[in-house]
Write an enzyme that holds these catalytic residues in place. Structure first.
Site, PDB file in Angstrom:
ATOM      1  N   LEU A  64       0.958  -1.118   0.017  1.00  0.00           N
ATOM      2  CA  LEU A  64       0.464   0.125   0.003  1.00  0.00           C
ATOM      3  C   LEU A  64       0.839   1.173   0.399  1.00  0.00           C
ATOM      4  O   LEU A  64       1.879   1.601   0.214  1.00  0.00           O
ATOM      5  CB  LEU A  64      -0.988   0.133   1.378  1.00  0.00           C
ATOM      6  CG  LEU A  64      -2.188  -0.629   1.192  1.00  0.00           C
ATOM      7  CD1 LEU A  64      -2.698  -0.971   2.844  1.00  0.00           C
ATOM      8  CD2 LEU A  64      -3.087  -0.737   0.192  1.00  0.00           C
ATOM      9  N   ASP A  65       0.487   2.224  -1.105  1.00  0.00           N
ATOM     10  CA  ASP A  65       1.212   3.541  -0.529  1.00  0.00           C
ATOM     11  C   ASP A  65       1.435   3.762   0.697  1.00  0.00           C
ATOM     12  O   ASP A  65       0.433   4.284   1.900  1.00  0.00           O
ATOM     13  CB  ASP A  65       0.154   4.518  -1.641  1.00  0.00           C
ATOM     14  CG  ASP A  65       0.945   4.607  -3.360  1.00  0.00           C
ATOM     15  OD1 ASP A  65       1.628   3.386  -3.381  1.00  0.00           O
ATOM     16  OD2 ASP A  65      -0.505   4.749  -3.713  1.00  0.00           O
ATOM     17  N   LYS A  66       1.704   4.841   0.959  1.00  0.00           N
ATOM     18  CA  LYS A  66       2.347   6.131   2.678  1.00  0.00           C
ATOM     19  C   LYS A  66       1.095   6.335   2.663  1.00  0.00           C
ATOM     20  O   LYS A  66       0.791   6.288   3.920  1.00  0.00           O
ATOM     21  CB  LYS A  66       3.546   6.591   2.337  1.00  0.00           C
ATOM     22  CG  LYS A  66       3.808   7.946   4.348  1.00  0.00           C
ATOM     23  CD  LYS A  66       4.671   7.867   3.373  1.00  0.00           C
ATOM     24  CE  LYS A  66       5.134   9.092   5.239  1.00  0.00           C
ATOM     25  NZ  LYS A  66       5.916   9.906   4.662  1.00  0.00           N
TER      26      LYS A  66
END
Length: 226
Positions: free
Chosen positions: A55-57
């Site tokens: 997942l993206d930050k």
């Protein structure tokens, strides 16, 4: 997230072969300024873990971490076959060009680490979504990606004129967080159907959304017509 604060990760589900863990928003997946999500999970659970998706930050929600190389290889195969259904919740405060349906197109790198959607379809990012207005000027989105491209959902919503709230990289309005959350997972493992949902734990708009009567039909997203 303050790097000095080491978050305690919440384990949603424990299996002999894998964990499903809640990733907080604002935490890097891989270690950069400090320990990333995978390293923190390994430290907390005291075992070697294997990332099989990410997942993206800015994104919160459910992540699978395999507990062995063999399980990781199996998950990689399942992801390649699109046999793991993932569902995301997003919020936008701008009016979309369409309220449900498909977003399909190739993706290309754009400026400052962002991506853009192209009209071509040679290796397209594919997303399907539903939406409803949960308060004046704000619309909730339930998204299912059929491919696993970097920033896919953020680009998909931006492309229909509905940049995700708080997503500064894609011109989203300022907010208390980026409103993208990995809400549900649905897949078969060793003959068992694994289905999990996790409501967003922070975000004032999410708190309103999950109280809305129309949200009830999204509580078991795998039952919807995809």
């Amino acid at each position: 997230m303050n790097i000095a604060q080491t978050p305690i990760l919440k384990v949603q589900y424990t299996h002999d072969d894998f964990y499903i863990i809640n990733k907080p928003h604002g935490l890097n997946f891989h270690s950069e300024e400090g320990p990333g999500f995978v390293v923190l999970a390994e430290q907390q659970l005291n075992e070697k873990l294997f990332a099989v998706h990410r997942l993206d930050k800015v994104t919160s929600g459910l992540i699978i971490l395999a507990r062995s190389k063999a399980a990781a290889a199996e998950f990689t195969q399942l992801f390649t076959q699109h046999a793991i259904n993932k569902f995301y919740l997003a919020v936008s405060d701008t009016k979309p060009k369409k309220k449900q349906g498909w977003v399909k197109g190739d993706m290309a790198k754009s400026r400052r680490g962002t991506y853009k959607l192209l009209n071509s379809q040679s290796n397209p990012a594919i997303t399907r979504f539903y939406s409803f207005s949960f308060k004046s000027g704000f619309r909730a989105y339930l998204l299912k990606p059929y491919s696993g491209k970097t920033h896919q959902l953020r680009v998909a919503l931006k492309s229909i004129g509905a940049a995700i709230l708080g997503d500064a990289s894609y011109s989203g309005s300022a907010a208390d967080r980026t409103y993208l959350h990995a809400f549900a997972l649905d897949f078969e493992w060793a003959g068992e159907q694994i289905q999990h949902t996790l409501l967003p734990e922070c975000g004032v708009e999410y708190a309103q959304l999950i109280k809305h009567q129309d949200f009830d039909s999204w509580q078991t997203p795998w039952k919807l017509d995809w």
